[in-house]
Design a protein around this motif. Structure first.
Motif, short mmCIF file in Angstrom:
data_model
loop_
_atom_site.label_atom_id
_atom_site.label_comp_id
_atom_site.label_asym_id
_atom_site.label_seq_id
_atom_site.Cartn_x
_atom_site.Cartn_y
_atom_site.Cartn_z
N GLN A 8 0.18 -8.10 -13.42
CA GLN A 8 0.33 -9.56 -13.38
C GLN A 8 -0.39 -10.14 -12.15
O GLN A 8 -1.14 -11.10 -12.25
CB GLN A 8 1.82 -9.91 -13.35
CG GLN A 8 2.14 -11.39 -13.55
CD GLN A 8 1.89 -11.84 -14.99
OE1 GLN A 8 2.15 -11.10 -15.92
NE2 GLN A 8 1.37 -13.05 -15.14
N GLN A 9 -0.14 -9.51 -11.00
CA GLN A 9 -0.73 -9.98 -9.74
C GLN A 9 -2.26 -9.88 -9.78
O GLN A 9 -2.97 -10.81 -9.39
CB GLN A 9 -0.21 -9.14 -8.57
CG GLN A 9 1.21 -9.46 -8.18
CD GLN A 9 1.27 -10.35 -6.94
OE1 GLN A 9 0.32 -10.41 -6.18
NE2 GLN A 9 2.38 -11.05 -6.76
N LEU A 10 -2.73 -8.73 -10.26
CA LEU A 10 -4.18 -8.51 -10.29
C LEU A 10 -4.87 -9.49 -11.24
O LEU A 10 -5.94 -10.02 -10.94
CB LEU A 10 -4.50 -7.07 -10.72
CG LEU A 10 -4.34 -5.98 -9.67
CD1 LEU A 10 -4.47 -4.60 -10.29
CD2 LEU A 10 -5.38 -6.15 -8.56
N MET A 11 -4.24 -9.72 -12.38
CA MET A 11 -4.85 -10.61 -13.38
C MET A 11 -4.80 -12.07 -12.95
O MET A 11 -5.71 -12.82 -13.20
CB MET A 11 -4.15 -10.45 -14.73
CG MET A 11 -4.43 -9.10 -15.36
SD MET A 11 -6.20 -8.85 -15.59
CE MET A 11 -6.21 -7.99 -17.12
N ASP A 12 -3.71 -12.45 -12.28
CA ASP A 12 -3.58 -13.86 -11.88
C ASP A 12 -4.35 -14.17 -10.60
O ASP A 12 -5.03 -15.18 -10.51
CB ASP A 12 -2.09 -14.22 -11.66
CG ASP A 12 -1.35 -14.38 -12.97
OD1 ASP A 12 -2.02 -14.38 -14.02
OD2 ASP A 12 -0.11 -14.50 -12.94
#
Lengths: 179, 198
Positions: A8-12
């Motif tokens: 989630q963090q990497l994609m956002d």
């Protein structure tokens, strides 16, 4: 931090400015490490896309000129539409000077031909007179509008319109306008 | 008063002040705005339509619209989001026009996209096994072009133009949540396209 949270963090947010807990997980988890590398590669490629094309050197001068020309044309077009609408509205409710005479002329050609013609001529003379009576500093063209009811109205339209272009842009010069 | 504002002073203005100054008759204000955004905008449109000449034309059209409708601009919005919205609409119109004009081309592109699985090395930055950078960029562009517009636009605005999630939402009239989910999906699709099938 679990794999789902890291993804989630990497994609956002991408790979820059990640929390320490995320980075720690990335170092320990091969799957997340792989995802991290892919996102990082994508970010590097995006960097290249940022400089893929630049505006040509004469872009701003062309745009500024085109904008002013377009703006003047746009204003002129709207002005013309307003004038045409006004004329259509007037012609709908009124009879223009001379129009009724012409209609009668065609309908009753044999008997009233001369009188209608003389009316037209006198009308033309009156227009000519009103042009000669006009203010010498501001020339006008007068249009007499006869309504079916009520008194005729004389509309005075400036024969010459001055457009000051110096306030618009130094590159835009309106040399001559005619109709 | 605004007429006498010099170019050097005008350059220091913020976007909203430039629009106000332009409306007050400052002849430099619009020029400064154009110069501030021209490269970003042409690049953005180029990445969407893939044709440089067309990107320049659409960029010019974007600024002409800004000039014409400057009086409609509300300072409560960011100028950048307004101009990107105009550019996005123009680019999308052009893309739709092209699709209508050339169905056969669209079909060809569609099948190419379906068949291509674009490889990209991701096992470390070893120069020996890495693809040429230019080639990689071309692959990314091809992969981006194959994305549905709704994902591509979000990706371009956020990742290439570096707008915030909120700004992207304003440009595309989407909520921040939708922007994030589309961005997530866009990245996932791109990774699939760019990952070599092992």
């Amino acid at each position: 931090m679990n794999c789902q949270g890291v993804e989630q963090q990497l994609m956002d947010e991408g790979t820059i400015g990640l929390e320490a807990a995320v980075l720690q997980h990335v170092h320990q988890c091969p799957e997340c490490r792989k995802l991290y590398d892919e996102v990082a590669t994508l970010e590097q490629l995006n960097q290249s896309l940022r400089g893929a094309a630049r505006a040509p050197s004469d872009f701003s001068s062309k745009v500024v000129s085109a904008s002013f020309v377009s703006w003047i044309g746009w204003r002129a077009a709207w002005g013309l539409i307003v004038v045409l609408l006004a004329l259509v509205t007037l012609s709908d409710s009124s009879t223009f000077w001379g129009a009724q005479d012409l209609k009668a002329f065609w309908n009753d050609a044999d008997s009233s031909l001369e009188s209608q013609r003389s009316e037209s001529i006198s009308g033309a003379e009156s227009a000519s007179r009103s042009e000669s009576d006009r203010d010498s500093s501001i020339p006008y063209v007068e249009v007499k509008v006869e309504g079916r009811s009520g008194a005729p109205v004389v509309v005075r339209i400036p024969a010459q319109i001055e457009v000051l272009t110096r306030d618009l842009h130094p590159e835009v010069v309106l040399r001559q306008a005619s109709y | 008063m605004a007429q006498s504002t010099g170019l050097e002073t005008t350059i220091s203005f913020g976007d909203n002040a430039l629009i106000s100054s332009h409306l007050e008759g400052n002849e430099y204000a619009f020029q400064v705005l154009v110069e501030r955004y021209q490269d970003k905008l042409v690049n953005y449109i180029y990445n969407l339509v893939g044709d440089y000449e067309q990107a320049v034309d659409l960029g010019q059209e974007t600024f002409i619209r800004v000039f014409k409708h400057a009086h409609r601009y509300h300072a409560k919005y960011q100028f950048s989001t307004w101009i990107y919205r105009i550019a996005t609409n123009l680019a999308l119109d052009e893309i739709r026009r092209r699709k209508r004009r050339s169905r056969s081309f669209t079909y060809r592109l569609f099948f190419q996209q379906e068949e291509q699985d674009i490889p990209l090395e991701h096992d470390g930055p070893s120069p020996e096994c890495s693809l040429d950078r230019k080639e990689q960029i071309q692959m990314l562009q091809a992969a981006l072009n194959s994305l549905p517009d709704k994902y591509r636009l979000v990706f371009m605005l956020r990742e290439v133009q570096e707008l915030s999630h909120e700004e992207v939402g304003e440009v595309l009239k989407l909520s921040v949540g939708t922007v994030k989910s589309r961005l997530h999906r866009a990245k996932k699709l791109l990774r699939q396209k760019l990952t070599r099938v092992r």
